[in-house]
Scaffold this motif. Sequence first.
Motif, PDB file in Angstrom:
ATOM      1  N   GLU A  36       0.926  -1.147   0.135  1.00  7.41           N
ATOM      2  CA  GLU A  36      -0.095   0.050   0.049  1.00  7.41           C
ATOM      3  C   GLU A  36       0.833   1.360   0.133  1.00  7.41           C
ATOM      4  OE1 GLU A  36      -4.006  -1.524   2.155  1.00  7.41           O
ATOM      5  OE2 GLU A  36      -2.686  -0.556   3.428  1.00  7.41           O
ATOM      6  N   TYR A  37       0.590   1.955  -0.986  1.00  8.82           N
ATOM      7  CA  TYR A  37       1.300   3.371  -0.947  1.00  8.82           C
ATOM      8  C   TYR A  37       0.539   4.499  -0.939  1.00  8.82           C
ATOM      9  CZ  TYR A  37       4.671   0.041  -2.912  1.00  8.82           C
ATOM     10  OH  TYR A  37       5.403  -1.142  -3.220  1.00  8.82           O
ATOM     11  N   GLN A  38       1.154   5.643  -0.649  1.00 12.93           N
ATOM     12  CA  GLN A  38       0.428   7.230  -0.895  1.00 12.93           C
ATOM     13  C   GLN A  38       1.213   7.734  -1.791  1.00 12.93           C
ATOM     14  OE1 GLN A  38      -2.293   8.313   0.036  1.00 12.93           O
ATOM     15  NE2 GLN A  38      -3.030   7.235   1.993  1.00 12.93           N
ATOM     16  N   ILE A  39       0.722   7.811  -3.195  1.00 13.86           N
ATOM     17  CA  ILE A  39       1.301   8.170  -4.299  1.00 13.86           C
ATOM     18  C   ILE A  39       1.299   9.609  -4.548  1.00 13.86           C
ATOM     19  CG2 ILE A  39       1.707   8.051  -6.730  1.00 13.86           C
ATOM     20  CD1 ILE A  39       0.935   5.112  -6.547  1.00 13.86           C
ATOM     21  N   PRO A  40       2.412  10.544  -4.437  1.00 13.94           N
ATOM     22  CA  PRO A  40       2.374  11.860  -4.616  1.00 13.94           C
ATOM     23  C   PRO A  40       1.938  12.340  -6.054  1.00 13.94           C
ATOM     24  CG  PRO A  40       4.432  11.153  -4.480  1.00 13.94           C
ATOM     25  CD  PRO A  40       3.704   9.923  -4.446  1.00 13.94           C
ATOM     26  N   MET A  41       0.699  13.447  -6.189  1.00 13.20           N
ATOM     27  CA  MET A  41       0.554  14.103  -7.328  1.00 13.20           C
ATOM     28  C   MET A  41       1.500  15.170  -7.468  1.00 13.20           C
ATOM     29  SD  MET A  41      -1.609  12.018  -8.470  1.00 13.20           S
ATOM     30  CE  MET A  41      -0.663  10.554  -7.778  1.00 13.20           C
ATOM     31  N   ARG A  42       1.209  15.800  -8.768  1.00 14.67           N
ATOM     32  CA  ARG A  42       2.173  16.956  -8.912  1.00 14.67           C
ATOM     33  C   ARG A  42       1.667  18.310  -8.203  1.00 14.67           C
ATOM     34  NH1 ARG A  42       1.059  17.465 -15.426  1.00 14.67           N
ATOM     35  NH2 ARG A  42       1.274  15.340 -14.776  1.00 14.67           N
ATOM     36  N   ASP A  43       0.466  18.392  -7.497  1.00 15.29           N
ATOM     37  CA  ASP A  43       0.147  19.460  -6.606  1.00 15.29           C
ATOM     38  C   ASP A  43       0.295  18.865  -5.353  1.00 15.29           C
ATOM     39  OD1 ASP A  43      -1.793  17.570  -6.305  1.00 15.29           O
ATOM     40  OD2 ASP A  43      -3.538  19.050  -6.371  1.00 15.29           O
ATOM     41  N   GLY A  44       1.100  17.839  -4.819  1.00 14.24           N
ATOM     42  CA  GLY A  44       1.226  17.573  -3.475  1.00 14.24           C
ATOM     43  C   GLY A  44       0.407  16.550  -2.775  1.00 14.24           C
ATOM     44  N   PHE A  48      -4.225   7.174  -2.316  1.00 14.50           N
ATOM     45  CA  PHE A  48      -4.125   5.767  -1.829  1.00 14.50           C
ATOM     46  C   PHE A  48      -3.866   4.918  -2.834  1.00 14.50           C
ATOM     47  CE2 PHE A  48      -5.194   1.788  -0.016  1.00 14.50           C
ATOM     48  CZ  PHE A  48      -4.643   1.807   1.332  1.00 14.50           C
ATOM     49  N   THR A  49      -3.215   3.814  -2.949  1.00 13.89           N
ATOM     50  CA  THR A  49      -2.943   3.031  -3.841  1.00 13.89           C
ATOM     51  C   THR A  49      -2.569   1.581  -3.402  1.00 13.89           C
ATOM     52  OG1 THR A  49      -2.070   4.728  -5.284  1.00 13.89           O
ATOM     53  CG2 THR A  49      -1.968   2.518  -6.090  1.00 13.89           C
ATOM     54  N   ALA A  50      -3.357   0.470  -3.605  1.00  8.72           N
ATOM     55  CA  ALA A  50      -2.786  -0.813  -3.307  1.00  8.72           C
ATOM     56  C   ALA A  50      -2.521  -1.511  -4.436  1.00  8.72           C
ATOM     57  CB  ALA A  50      -4.190  -1.479  -3.011  1.00  8.72           C
ATOM     58  N   VAL A  51      -1.156  -2.230  -4.448  1.00  4.83           N
ATOM     59  CA  VAL A  51      -0.498  -2.742  -5.452  1.00  4.83           C
ATOM     60  C   VAL A  51      -0.136  -4.354  -5.104  1.00  4.83           C
ATOM     61  CG1 VAL A  51       1.579  -2.792  -6.737  1.00  4.83           C
ATOM     62  CG2 VAL A  51       0.653  -0.822  -5.748  1.00  4.83           C
ATOM     63  N   PHE A  97      -1.373  -5.990 -10.499  1.00  5.48           N
ATOM     64  CA  PHE A  97      -2.604  -5.378 -10.331  1.00  5.48           C
ATOM     65  C   PHE A  97      -2.337  -4.112  -9.474  1.00  5.48           C
ATOM     66  CE2 PHE A  97      -3.248  -9.776 -11.317  1.00  5.48           C
ATOM     67  CZ  PHE A  97      -4.030  -9.680 -12.559  1.00  5.48           C
ATOM     68  N   VAL A  98      -3.200  -2.923  -9.981  1.00  4.00           N
ATOM     69  CA  VAL A  98      -3.033  -1.916  -9.144  1.00  4.00           C
ATOM     70  C   VAL A  98      -4.408  -1.181  -8.846  1.00  4.00           C
ATOM     71  CG1 VAL A  98      -2.043   0.748  -8.838  1.00  4.00           C
ATOM     72  CG2 VAL A  98      -0.771  -1.428  -9.896  1.00  4.00           C
ATOM     73  N   TYR A  99      -4.675  -0.825  -7.499  1.00  4.71           N
ATOM     74  CA  TYR A  99      -6.080  -0.246  -7.313  1.00  4.71           C
ATOM     75  C   TYR A  99      -5.757   1.042  -6.668  1.00  4.71           C
ATOM     76  CZ  TYR A  99      -7.599  -4.771  -8.579  1.00  4.71           C
ATOM     77  OH  TYR A  99      -7.821  -6.042  -9.459  1.00  4.71           O
ATOM     78  N   GLN A 100      -6.449   2.027  -7.159  1.00  2.00           N
ATOM     79  CA  GLN A 100      -6.362   3.435  -6.548  1.00  2.00           C
ATOM     80  C   GLN A 100      -7.803   4.100  -6.256  1.00  2.00           C
ATOM     81  OE1 GLN A 100      -4.781   7.066  -8.691  1.00  2.00           O
ATOM     82  NE2 GLN A 100      -3.132   6.468  -7.652  1.00  2.00           N
ATOM     83  N   ASP A 101      -7.962   4.607  -4.937  1.00  5.39           N
ATOM     84  CA  ASP A 101      -8.663   5.492  -4.503  1.00  5.39           C
ATOM     85  C   ASP A 101      -8.520   6.939  -5.322  1.00  5.39           C
ATOM     86  OD1 ASP A 101     -10.350   3.849  -2.957  1.00  5.39           O
ATOM     87  OD2 ASP A 101      -9.156   4.310  -1.174  1.00  5.39           O
ATOM     88  N   VAL A 102      -9.677   7.475  -6.248  1.00  6.02           N
ATOM     89  CA  VAL A 102      -9.266   8.441  -6.753  1.00  6.02           C
ATOM     90  C   VAL A 102      -9.237   9.826  -5.919  1.00  6.02           C
ATOM     91  CG1 VAL A 102     -10.298   7.833  -9.002  1.00  6.02           C
ATOM     92  CG2 VAL A 102     -11.910   8.996  -7.305  1.00  6.02           C
ATOM     93  N   ARG A 103      -8.949  11.159  -6.326  1.00  7.41           N
ATOM     94  CA  ARG A 103      -8.747  12.112  -5.410  1.00  7.41           C
ATOM     95  C   ARG A 103     -10.022  12.637  -4.896  1.00  7.41           C
ATOM     96  NH1 ARG A 103      -5.404  17.014  -6.280  1.00  7.41           N
ATOM     97  NH2 ARG A 103      -4.337  15.702  -7.809  1.00  7.41           N
ATOM     98  N   ASP A 139       3.619   7.057 -13.845  1.00  6.74           N
ATOM     99  CA  ASP A 139       5.083   7.326 -13.649  1.00  6.74           C
ATOM    100  C   ASP A 139       5.799   6.902 -12.467  1.00  6.74           C
ATOM    101  OD1 ASP A 139       6.205   8.676 -15.912  1.00  6.74           O
ATOM    102  OD2 ASP A 139       7.105  10.219 -14.830  1.00  6.74           O
ATOM    103  N   TRP A 140       4.759   6.905 -11.242  1.00  6.55           N
ATOM    104  CA  TRP A 140       5.376   6.643 -10.066  1.00  6.55           C
ATOM    105  C   TRP A 140       5.519   4.980  -9.835  1.00  6.55           C
ATOM    106  CZ3 TRP A 140       4.323   3.606  -5.890  1.00  6.55           C
ATOM    107  CH2 TRP A 140       5.151   3.750  -4.943  1.00  6.55           C
ATOM    108  N   LEU A 141       4.403   4.317 -10.233  1.00  9.88           N
ATOM    109  CA  LEU A 141       4.498   2.869 -10.785  1.00  9.88           C
ATOM    110  C   LEU A 141       5.686   2.302 -11.248  1.00  9.88           C
ATOM    111  CD1 LEU A 141       0.646   2.362 -11.180  1.00  9.88           C
ATOM    112  CD2 LEU A 141       2.122   1.851  -9.051  1.00  9.88           C
TER     113      LEU A 141
END
Length: 619
Positions: A36-44, A48-51, A97-103, A139-141
């Motif tokens: 599980e990761y908190q992937i940073p976006m360009r605005d900071g 939340f992302t499960a891989v 497999f990657v699952y992400q909660d959107v903003r 890009d992060w993945l």
Amino acid sequence: MIKYIFFVLYLISFTCFGQATLKDPDYIKANYNKFEYQIPMRDGKKLFTAVYVPKDQSLKYPVMLQRTCYSVSPYGPDQYKTALGPSSQFLHDGYIFVYQDVRGRWMSEGIYEEMTPELEKHDTNKAVDEGTDTYDTIDWLLKNVAGNNGKVGVWGISYPGFYTTTALLSRHPALVAASPQAPIADLYRDDAFHNGAFMLVANFGFYPGFTNRQDGQPTQRRGKEFEPGTEDGYDFFLKMGPVKNTNVKYYKDTIRLWNEMLDHPDYDQHWKERNVLTHLHDIKTAVLVTGGWYDAEDLYGAIHTYQTLQKENPATPVYFAMGPWVHGGWARGNGDHLGDIGFGGATAPVYRENIEFKFFSHYLKGTKLDLPKISAFETGRNQWRNYQTWPPKEAEEKQLYLLPGHRLSFNQPNGSANTYDEYVSDPANPVPFLAGKSMDMDREYMTADQRFLSGRKDVLSYQTDVLDQDITLAGNIRADLKVATTGTDADWVVKVLDVYPDTAANDQWTGKGVQMAGYQQMVRSEAMRGKFRNSFEKPEPFVPGKVTPVNFELQDVLHTFKKGHRIMVQLQSTWFPLIDRNPQTFTDIMKAGEHDFKKATHRVYTSKSHSSYLKVRVM
């Protein structure tokens, strides 16, 4: 609709819609590691992302990404999903497999916007939308998840289908395949309104449970389902009164997304910004658009996403699959019937195994692909058809006329008489959209027998003679009506039915107490709020008594009316509580009071000088 919607959302959150076998949960734990990761976006902001990564690191694997507003649960590195990927085949074939909660949803930071407006130009480094969030995620993945082969595929159904479409707008070079499935494309036209008519029962049941948070604070808390205290939706919504009473009696202005619909009944800038179709240009990613002929939510989205992608990106591989399914029905179950209507066998596995899996396997793993551009299931005959274009080039445009005497024919009316049929439409006694009592938008209504309306005087029916040969409609249907009303507004509902012969026999799918002899199967149906007949942006009143054209799309079909059957067209002005009631006075219906609702007499013209017809495409 409430229970059905939440069941669908639950299934969406687990991605595979019942596709997993009993062995799959154990297989996942034995063969995949979860991170599980908190992937940073360009605005900071962090998403939340499960891989889930295969434990076998002797190979490199492509990434299958799903972005969702319905939660990537279960949360916790030791809590595993019971199914991964679009189907069980993907799980056993080996993917990351990657699952992400959107903003703004669940455990991701930010404020949620329903169908986030996409930006054509990102003027600053911190200008964000779903496209940039997808780009930053990919890009992060690729940089941080070991064992990937540098290729990414995205898929999703319904809202995740919309996020799949917006993934295309990331234009990330590693995104090589995407499958928007039942994607919301234009929120005004897909889910909220149909040609300006408000989809009442579906939206009313949806938003309380969907609204789990309205701020920037991540949470695992789920929304609270609304409890109406009855299963009789027809009675409940009649007693509720005008749409504004949803807040007066129940929601008390606590649901922001609900109020956004009520505050924007016209197709204004709020909705225009939520039309993703206008951005689908310069796409290089291969796309498989998927939908169901009986998708009550997002039929428009699937058809128009395909058509726009094909038109705007002629050099890009764009595939289109349509089957006899409800919303997401291809991803769960067999797809062998809907209500009383059977489809000759299991259709959903055909899609999962021979279309979806092969599409992604080719573009992500380099396997051979022999997939027609169009894979469409022909209802009526119950067989798959392959085409190079949609609608098929072979389909000839014809007009199916409403004639005096409640007849229906491909021959134009003759004679000089100004003929018409009329009925009184009473908002206090609206036509129900299904037989029986339900608080749900029962999905079976899209194929349901319409004989339960035979005694109503506010439903007009026109039918052909018994067909002496099969007639196949392939493509869009357009209603071109000439009407008049004693009021200043009116809804027009058009339904295309397949009338079975008296010799039709029951089968394993025929419901209790139902006879297929004489069955009136709905094939396609749609509503039009009359004040939007010339523009969804600027509504206009009717001039009482004036003959007026009302034209609108009913959406596409691929259906064969068999020899011995009849084609029927029905017209009515209420369809309750599928759509809200039109007061039949020109007003802002979302703010209308009880005093605004009036009876009105409506006319539908059937003469040569004022022809009413359906424009269809006949094979």
